[in-house]
Design an enzyme around this catalytic site. Structure first.
Site, PDB file in Angstrom:
ATOM      1  N   GLY A  12       0.731  -1.063  -0.108  1.00 39.50           N
ATOM      2  CA  GLY A  12      -0.015  -0.075  -0.050  1.00 39.50           C
ATOM      3  C   GLY A  12       0.806   1.145  -0.085  1.00 39.50           C
ATOM      4  O   GLY A  12       0.295   2.185   0.620  1.00 39.50           O
ATOM      5  N   LYS A  13       2.020   1.155  -0.672  1.00 37.23           N
ATOM      6  CA  LYS A  13       2.985   2.563  -0.567  1.00 37.23           C
ATOM      7  C   LYS A  13       2.348   3.524  -1.228  1.00 37.23           C
ATOM      8  O   LYS A  13       2.242   4.615  -0.628  1.00 37.23           O
ATOM      9  CB  LYS A  13       4.247   2.103  -1.120  1.00 37.23           C
ATOM     10  CG  LYS A  13       5.139   1.022  -0.645  1.00 37.23           C
ATOM     11  CD  LYS A  13       6.351   0.709  -1.427  1.00 37.23           C
ATOM     12  CE  LYS A  13       6.197   0.269  -2.761  1.00 37.23           C
ATOM     13  NZ  LYS A  13       5.770  -1.016  -2.931  1.00 37.23           N
ATOM     14  N   LYS A  41       7.965   8.907  -8.387  1.00 36.06           N
ATOM     15  CA  LYS A  41       7.955   7.270  -8.778  1.00 36.06           C
ATOM     16  C   LYS A  41       9.195   7.138  -9.625  1.00 36.06           C
ATOM     17  O   LYS A  41       9.008   7.204 -10.711  1.00 36.06           O
ATOM     18  CB  LYS A  41       6.681   6.692  -9.161  1.00 36.06           C
ATOM     19  CG  LYS A  41       6.829   5.241  -9.359  1.00 36.06           C
ATOM     20  CD  LYS A  41       6.491   4.605  -7.981  1.00 36.06           C
ATOM     21  CE  LYS A  41       6.289   3.027  -8.023  1.00 36.06           C
ATOM     22  NZ  LYS A  41       6.000   2.296  -6.932  1.00 36.06           N
ATOM     23  N   ASP A  58       0.475   3.970 -10.244  1.00 40.33           N
ATOM     24  CA  ASP A  58       1.033   4.532  -9.151  1.00 40.33           C
ATOM     25  C   ASP A  58       1.504   5.680  -9.233  1.00 40.33           C
ATOM     26  O   ASP A  58       1.268   6.969  -8.400  1.00 40.33           O
ATOM     27  CB  ASP A  58       2.312   3.724  -8.453  1.00 40.33           C
ATOM     28  CG  ASP A  58       1.603   2.541  -7.857  1.00 40.33           C
ATOM     29  OD1 ASP A  58       0.247   2.130  -7.860  1.00 40.33           O
ATOM     30  OD2 ASP A  58       2.307   1.490  -7.941  1.00 40.33           O
ATOM     31  N   LEU A 211      -9.860  -1.223   3.417  1.00 41.57           N
ATOM     32  CA  LEU A 211     -10.919  -0.239   2.607  1.00 41.57           C
ATOM     33  C   LEU A 211     -11.175  -1.207   1.452  1.00 41.57           C
ATOM     34  O   LEU A 211     -10.385  -1.397   0.715  1.00 41.57           O
ATOM     35  CB  LEU A 211     -10.401   1.201   2.267  1.00 41.57           C
ATOM     36  CG  LEU A 211      -9.849   1.977   3.294  1.00 41.57           C
ATOM     37  CD1 LEU A 211      -9.190   3.130   2.676  1.00 41.57           C
ATOM     38  CD2 LEU A 211     -10.977   2.035   4.323  1.00 41.57           C
TER      39      LEU A 211
END
Length: 234
Positions: A12-13, A41, A58, A211
């Site tokens: 979950g970065k 990133k 991401d 979640l």
């Protein structure tokens, strides 16, 4: 400026990084101007071909939560299509992703001008970059404090402690950790969190429950920034 790593590939970065950027963007200076935030990133695999070129979900998520808007290639300078270890596809394509190459692609002076910058790694801490080189070498060069995302699932205690030991052995500092419940059916979550609190050397920055549909604004409600602000990792 901080480096975000995780206990595993799907810890979950990006969710945590995006949520922290979301929180920081709400802060204001004494002149009421908003904080400048930025998520980077450096290397990503599992990218999709678009009309604008390769794009990684991401990196796009970090870009969406950044108040400083850079070109995509500045956010994610090394992108690859196959969802495999980056050093494998980089070798196949003849691309140099050594620590030196990554460092050269990053605009560190620009990052240092912002109020809050996060550089998100790929995979776990010991990400190979080829030729027996690894991502921690870049973090050591930049001397960045580390935020560790612990993916809460069976085995997380071992993964968290081993990752912490590796980071500290590399001469770097963990400025905080976040528990992110990736397994919605994990048993004894509270007991595992209590054990992690005892085992980790840095403060907990928050606990994100499982979640079903992870949303950045919802995840941010479970996180806190004060310790990072006191640390002044800019």
């Amino acid at each position: 400026m901080y480096f975000v790593t995780g206990t595993d590939t799907d810890s979950g970065k990006t969710l945590v990084s995006s949520a922290l950027l979301h929180l920081a963007s709400q802060l204001r200076h004494q002149d009421d101007s908003p904080w400048q935030t930025l998520g980077i990133k450096p290397v990503a695999s599992g990218c999709e071909q678009t009309a604008e070129g390769l794009r990684n979900s991401d990196a796009l998520a970090l870009q969406a939560q950044s108040s400083v808007q850079l070109d995509y290639r500045q956010v994610n300078p090394f992108s690859f299509t196959p969802a495999i270890a980056p050093h494998i596809v980089a070798a196949q394509e003849g691309v140099d992703i050594s620590p030196e190459a990554l460092h050269a692609a990053l605009d560190i002076p620009r990052y240092q001008e912002t109020d809050f910058t996060l550089i998100e790694g790929a995979g776990g801490w010991r990400l190979p970059l080829g030729n027996q080189r690894m991502m921690p070498e870049l973090v050591q060069t930049l001397q960045l404090p580390v935020i560790l995302v612990v993916g809460m699932k069976l085995g997380c205690l071992n993964h968290a402690v081993l990752t912490q030991e590796a980071i500290l052995a590399d001469g770097l500092q963990i400025t905080g950790w976040v528990a992110n419940q990736v397994d919605g059916e994990m048993q004894y979550v509270a007991e595992n969190l209590a054990e992690l609190t005892e085992l980790m050397s840095a403060p907990c920055l928050g606990v994100i429950p499982h979640l079903a549909s992870p949303q950045v604004d919802v995840a941010s409600e479970y996180l806190t920034l004060p310790h990072l602000l006191r640390h002044n990792g800019k």
